[in-house]
Design a protein around this motif. Structure first.
Motif, short mmCIF file in Angstrom:
data_model
loop_
_atom_site.label_atom_id
_atom_site.label_comp_id
_atom_site.label_asym_id
_atom_site.label_seq_id
_atom_site.Cartn_x
_atom_site.Cartn_y
_atom_site.Cartn_z
N MET A 1 21.58 -0.26 18.65
CA MET A 1 20.76 -1.32 19.21
C MET A 1 20.00 -0.82 20.42
SD MET A 1 21.75 -3.52 17.03
CE MET A 1 21.02 -4.98 17.72
N ILE B 1 23.29 -0.92 11.18
CA ILE B 1 22.65 -2.10 11.74
C ILE B 1 21.77 -1.59 12.87
CG2 ILE B 1 23.13 -4.31 12.91
CD1 ILE B 1 24.57 -4.17 10.30
N SER B 2 20.46 -1.76 12.77
CA SER B 2 19.64 -1.30 13.89
C SER B 2 18.48 -2.24 14.09
CB SER B 2 19.15 0.13 13.65
OG SER B 2 18.30 0.19 12.54
N CYS B 3 18.09 -2.41 15.34
CA CYS B 3 17.04 -3.38 15.65
C CYS B 3 15.67 -2.75 15.45
CB CYS B 3 17.22 -3.92 17.05
SG CYS B 3 16.80 -2.74 18.33
N PRO B 4 14.64 -3.58 15.34
CA PRO B 4 13.29 -3.04 15.10
C PRO B 4 12.69 -2.44 16.36
CG PRO B 4 13.21 -5.42 15.23
CD PRO B 4 14.66 -5.04 15.32
N THR B 5 13.35 -2.57 17.47
CA THR B 5 12.88 -2.22 18.82
C THR B 5 11.74 -3.15 19.23
OG1 THR B 5 11.10 -0.60 18.47
CG2 THR B 5 13.39 0.23 18.37
N ARG C 1 11.39 -4.20 25.05
CA ARG C 1 12.58 -4.09 25.90
C ARG C 1 13.36 -2.80 25.67
NH1 ARG C 1 12.64 -9.81 25.23
NH2 ARG C 1 13.46 -9.54 23.13
N CYS C 2 13.04 -2.10 24.59
CA CYS C 2 13.86 -0.93 24.20
C CYS C 2 13.57 0.25 25.11
CB CYS C 2 13.58 -0.57 22.75
SG CYS C 2 14.54 0.84 22.17
N VAL D 1 19.93 -7.36 24.86
CA VAL D 1 19.78 -8.78 24.52
C VAL D 1 20.68 -9.16 23.34
CG1 VAL D 1 18.21 -10.56 23.63
CG2 VAL D 1 17.51 -9.13 25.53
N ASN D 2 20.51 -8.49 22.21
CA ASN D 2 21.42 -8.73 21.09
C ASN D 2 22.39 -7.57 20.91
OD1 ASN D 2 20.07 -11.13 20.25
ND2 ASN D 2 18.48 -9.83 19.39
N GLU E 1 30.34 -6.58 16.51
CA GLU E 1 30.69 -6.92 15.12
C GLU E 1 30.83 -5.68 14.25
OE1 GLU E 1 31.08 -10.09 13.28
OE2 GLU E 1 31.60 -10.60 15.33
N GLY F 1 26.30 -7.76 21.40
CA GLY F 1 26.83 -8.76 20.47
C GLY F 1 26.93 -8.18 19.07
N GLU F 2 25.85 -7.60 18.59
CA GLU F 2 25.86 -7.01 17.25
C GLU F 2 26.80 -5.81 17.21
OE1 GLU F 2 24.74 -7.68 14.34
OE2 GLU F 2 23.49 -9.40 14.76
#
Lengths: 352, 352
Positions: free
Chosen positions: A298, A263-267, A270-271, A302-303, A310, A306-307
């Motif tokens: 992550m 699970i990884s964010c797109p950046t 803020r990254c 911000v997220n 999980e 939380g992520e």
């Protein structure tokens, strides 16, 4: 989602249909008669998680090569036959666990009867594999010359009828098109008419990226409706990638789990860590793991947390460091240069 | 498939919802306050077909940078705000065409009222952007601590209520999760309750391959049910790839056409030309073309000519040559070394 009822068949010891897991298959692109090359590719496919493998049988040399290939591999093997029933006979003779052929294309009822009889004797299932690109002229004529979903379904029903005429029911069915909505509609049409297991696929899907999108859509929409028993992702590239994409589809739908899910964010603006490099390194290092495990990477808070909570294990980035989580608990802060190592170690501990 | 009814809104001149085409958007991953880098990335996104762009606004410097960024770009810009209502006020002040913020997270009713009032004055739509990873503790408590689809939907409804309390209805809604079935279910839940346009996305979808699969599944299943008005594919990589994948999804579903679609087979033991190299070369050479055109590159004659006939232009491979088709007619045989050149020329002729 309720799965469509299908009668279960067995192919080389692998159950397909009924309540069996969705089976992942692929096809070699070597010259089948080149035994070392074909065996090598099948071993790579096996390592990637492939459960059934299909090979093209364009000539008698390829058909007889099956025996030698089989002696080196553990996967059931399916012989892909067109036009010549003698190739089907020779493939069965040489140990094929399954056939893909369209009985309407192998030269008449008498030849179909011979093939069916040999297939029945060895309990070799036959896939009726209809492709939009190779419908008969007589069927196309009924549909304005276009390979519509109805035309594909009619073609499949005709081929199936020929097998049923000889009381043969070890059947799988596919109705593939490079047009995704057509392919979806064709399977939906047949789902209401048949209880044979379905082999799902989008054909001529194109190169890696567009092909991945088309296969995922076609196969994924149907699976999300409970339709489909075995899948073959089709890409113009190394078939090992087909297996990888198939498992990604099955995992994303919660149907099968294999290996590490990242699970990884797109950046975004803020990254504050180099997440692209981190994801790449972690993904590569963990790719041999087959145990299902969920890893969150992550970029920010911000997220992130939380992520990450999980996930089985995860990181949320800060400025020059990351926070390592495991099963919902903060383990420690780790300096950015040590992040990938720390995470990979945690995952390996969980797997061993 | 019948599209879900949604009231149409306009964001910086772009219509979203109603019967408008599905809008493709992406998000920069530069530091927003780094104006040259952000402008450069937005120009690359624009060239790739992006129609709306979102930027993170983590601080006041980023908010004020919007004015300068806007003077260099043609796309409407959406400011992504968390926690601080003053950033929203400054973003509107500096020309943001849209906001993404969750009114429950910006410090109480009075501040929401101020933001809503400024947004209304300039007709700036607000996206309620719920993410599974950042649900409030009070909502999570109602759902056993888990970000279920029902929890996400409840969160969205609460935020929407705050905007509606101030009679603000220029709203888009998203309910994203990295869990694809959850994401699908959350949008489906809201589809029955709201008529605001939906922004579809899978969040924290991961790296290029697994992310492409997850985005395609989540966005594709919903679009195939008529749900969704604008899409943002989310990948841990260059955002230009997000735009590319978004168009692949829309094209495969027949919702929008852009550029060259390549139909190509996975190759098998029957293929007698180097199709992988041919596909790669043709795909690269034709990538700048935006006119919708369908090109078939087939390894052999089994499905080749059939599929190639359905395409605008195509090749079916033989031994050392290929047969060039155009609009269903054979043009000529071409020697393998000249195939890509001949095909690319035909496509360029059709586009000009």
């Amino acid at each position: 989602m309720k799965r469509r009822f299908s009668r279960q068949i067995t192919l080389g010891g692998i159950s397909i249909g009924g309540d069996s897991p969705i089976v992942v298959q692929s096809m070699t692109n070597t010259q089948t008669k080149d035994v070392p090359a074909t065996v090598h590719q099948i071993k790579r496919l096996t390592y990637a998680g492939c459960e059934l493998v299909r090979v093209a049988i364009p000539d008698m040399e390829s058909a007889t090569a099956l025996r030698q290939i089989k002696s080196h591999i553990s996967l059931p093997i399916i012989a892909d036959i067109h036009f010549d029933y003698r190739l089907a006979m020779a493939a069965i003779e040489n140990g094929a666990d399954g056939l893909r052929l369209n009985p309407g294309n192998i030269g008449g009822r008498k030849k179909v009867k011979e093939v069916v009889s040999a297939a029945r004797d060895r309990a070799v299932p036959i896939r009726i594999g209809v492709n939009a690109g190779s419908l008969s002229k007589s069927i196309l004529k009924n549909y304005g010359g276009h390979p519509t979903p109805e035309a594909m379904a009619e073609s499949a029903m005709g081929h199936i009828q020929m097998l049923e005429d000889f009381d043969f029911r070890l059947i799988k069915v596919s109705v593939k098109s490079s047009n995704v909505p057509h392919m979806i509609a064709a399977y939906q049409l047949l789902a209401g008419k048949l209880d044979y297991p379905f082999h799902l696929g989008v054909t001529e899907a194109g190169s890696f990226v567009s092909g991945t999108v088309k296969n995922t859509l076609g196969i994924g929409v149907l699976l999300s409706q409970g339709i489909g028993d075995t899948v073959r992702v089709s890409l113009t590239c190394d078939p090992v990638e087909e297996v990888r994409v198939a498992y990604e589809i099955l995992r994303a739908l919660g149907l099968r789990q294999r290996g590490v899910e990242i699970i990884s964010c797109p950046t975004c603006g803020r990254c504050q860590i180099d997440l692209f490099a981190l994801v790449e390194e972690v993904e590569r290092a963990l790719s041999p793991i087959t145990t299902p495990i969920k890893v969150a990477l992550m970029g920010c808070v911000v997220n992130g947390p939380g992520e990450a909570r999980e996930a089985d294990v995860g990181i949320a980035g800060g400025l020059g460091y990351g926070t390592l989580f495991k099963k919902g608990k903060v383990l420690r802060k780790v300096a950015e240069p040590d992040l990938s190592k720390a995470l990979i170690e945690e995952v390996r501990k969980m797997v061993n």
